[in-house]
Write a protein that holds these residues in place. Structure first.
Motif, short mmCIF file in Angstrom:
data_model
loop_
_atom_site.label_atom_id
_atom_site.label_comp_id
_atom_site.label_asym_id
_atom_site.label_seq_id
_atom_site.Cartn_x
_atom_site.Cartn_y
_atom_site.Cartn_z
N ARG A 118 0.85 -1.25 0.12
CA ARG A 118 -0.05 0.05 -0.05
C ARG A 118 0.84 1.24 0.09
N ARG A 119 1.91 1.43 0.85
CA ARG A 119 2.75 2.36 0.82
C ARG A 119 3.58 2.69 -0.43
N LEU A 120 3.81 1.53 -1.20
CA LEU A 120 4.70 1.73 -2.27
C LEU A 120 3.74 2.28 -3.27
N ALA A 121 2.25 2.13 -3.43
CA ALA A 121 1.37 2.48 -4.32
C ALA A 121 1.29 3.77 -3.98
N GLU A 122 0.87 4.29 -2.75
CA GLU A 122 0.82 5.54 -2.33
C GLU A 122 2.12 6.62 -2.86
N GLN A 123 3.09 6.16 -2.72
CA GLN A 123 4.40 6.73 -2.96
C GLN A 123 4.84 6.82 -4.38
N ALA A 124 4.41 5.86 -5.24
CA ALA A 124 4.39 5.81 -6.83
C ALA A 124 3.42 6.84 -7.26
N ALA A 125 2.10 6.84 -6.69
CA ALA A 125 1.29 7.87 -7.33
C ALA A 125 1.88 9.33 -6.92
N ALA A 126 2.46 9.48 -5.87
CA ALA A 126 2.93 10.82 -5.35
C ALA A 126 3.79 11.25 -6.52
N TYR A 127 4.70 10.13 -6.75
CA TYR A 127 5.99 10.29 -7.73
C TYR A 127 5.24 10.93 -8.90
N ALA A 128 4.26 10.24 -9.30
CA ALA A 128 3.76 10.55 -10.84
C ALA A 128 2.98 11.70 -10.97
N THR A 129 2.43 12.26 -9.85
CA THR A 129 1.91 13.43 -9.68
C THR A 129 2.91 14.60 -9.86
N GLU A 130 3.89 14.44 -9.26
CA GLU A 130 5.11 15.41 -9.20
C GLU A 130 5.54 15.40 -10.65
N VAL A 131 6.06 14.12 -11.05
CA VAL A 131 6.61 14.30 -12.48
C VAL A 131 5.59 14.96 -13.57
N GLU A 132 4.50 14.87 -13.43
CA GLU A 132 3.38 15.29 -14.28
C GLU A 132 3.25 16.82 -14.07
N ARG A 133 3.16 17.23 -12.66
CA ARG A 133 3.24 18.62 -12.56
C ARG A 133 4.66 19.46 -13.28
N LEU A 134 5.60 18.74 -13.13
CA LEU A 134 6.99 19.32 -13.45
C LEU A 134 7.00 19.47 -15.00
N TYR A 135 6.30 18.23 -15.58
CA TYR A 135 6.05 18.37 -17.06
C TYR A 135 5.46 19.39 -17.59
N ARG A 136 4.12 19.43 -16.95
CA ARG A 136 3.14 20.50 -17.30
C ARG A 136 3.51 21.90 -17.37
N SER A 137 4.30 22.08 -16.30
CA SER A 137 4.89 23.60 -15.77
C SER A 137 6.16 23.92 -16.75
N GLY A 138 6.65 22.94 -17.49
CA GLY A 138 7.87 23.37 -18.24
C GLY A 138 9.07 23.45 -17.68
N ARG A 139 9.14 23.13 -16.21
CA ARG A 139 10.26 23.28 -15.44
C ARG A 139 11.23 22.20 -15.65
N ARG A 140 12.55 22.35 -15.59
CA ARG A 140 13.51 21.18 -15.53
C ARG A 140 13.66 20.95 -14.23
N PRO A 141 13.67 19.89 -13.73
CA PRO A 141 14.11 19.35 -12.37
C PRO A 141 15.52 19.53 -12.11
N SER A 142 15.99 19.99 -10.94
CA SER A 142 17.40 20.44 -10.69
C SER A 142 18.32 19.33 -10.73
N GLY A 143 17.91 17.97 -10.43
CA GLY A 143 18.66 16.83 -10.64
C GLY A 143 19.41 16.58 -9.10
N ARG A 144 19.19 17.72 -8.25
CA ARG A 144 19.52 17.12 -6.85
C ARG A 144 18.43 16.65 -5.96
N SER A 145 18.68 15.92 -5.12
CA SER A 145 17.56 14.99 -4.46
C SER A 145 17.22 16.06 -3.00
#
Length: 91
Positions: free
Chosen positions: A57-84
């Motif tokens: 369940r936690r894996l699924a929740e975290q994967a969904a949060a990751y997908a949401t953030e990746v989509e947000r970054l993609y739609r905003s046109g921002r490049r991720p910093s590459g820094r964790s």
């Protein structure tokens, strides 16, 4: 994370990376992440516990949060910093 020695793997992913879920009759499922020449497969013990369900369940929740953030970054046109950072890291 529990105390003790920790192994870490940073897996750079891109458009060629893939994931796969495989269900089987009579045994636990497998979940695989593949990127480049690295293949990571999550496997469970044959006898499942409540902790195994919680992990899935936690894996699924975290994967969904990751997908949401990746989509947000993609739609905003921002490049991720590459820094964790520790933002959003599982406790």
């Amino acid at each position: 994370m529990a105390g003790g020695r920790v192994s870490a793997l940073s897996l750079p992913v891109g458009s060629s990376a893939s994931t796969e879920y495989r269900a089987f009759r009579g045994r636990t499922p497998l979940f695989t992440v593949s990127a480049g020449r690295v293949l990571v497969t999550l496997a469970l013990p044959e006898r499942l516990s409540a902790g195994d369900v919680e992990f899935a369940r936690r894996l699924a929740e975290q994967a969904a949060a990751y997908a949401t953030e990746v989509e947000r970054l993609y739609r905003s046109g921002r490049r991720p910093s590459g820094r964790s950072s520790d933002a959003g890291r599982a406790a």
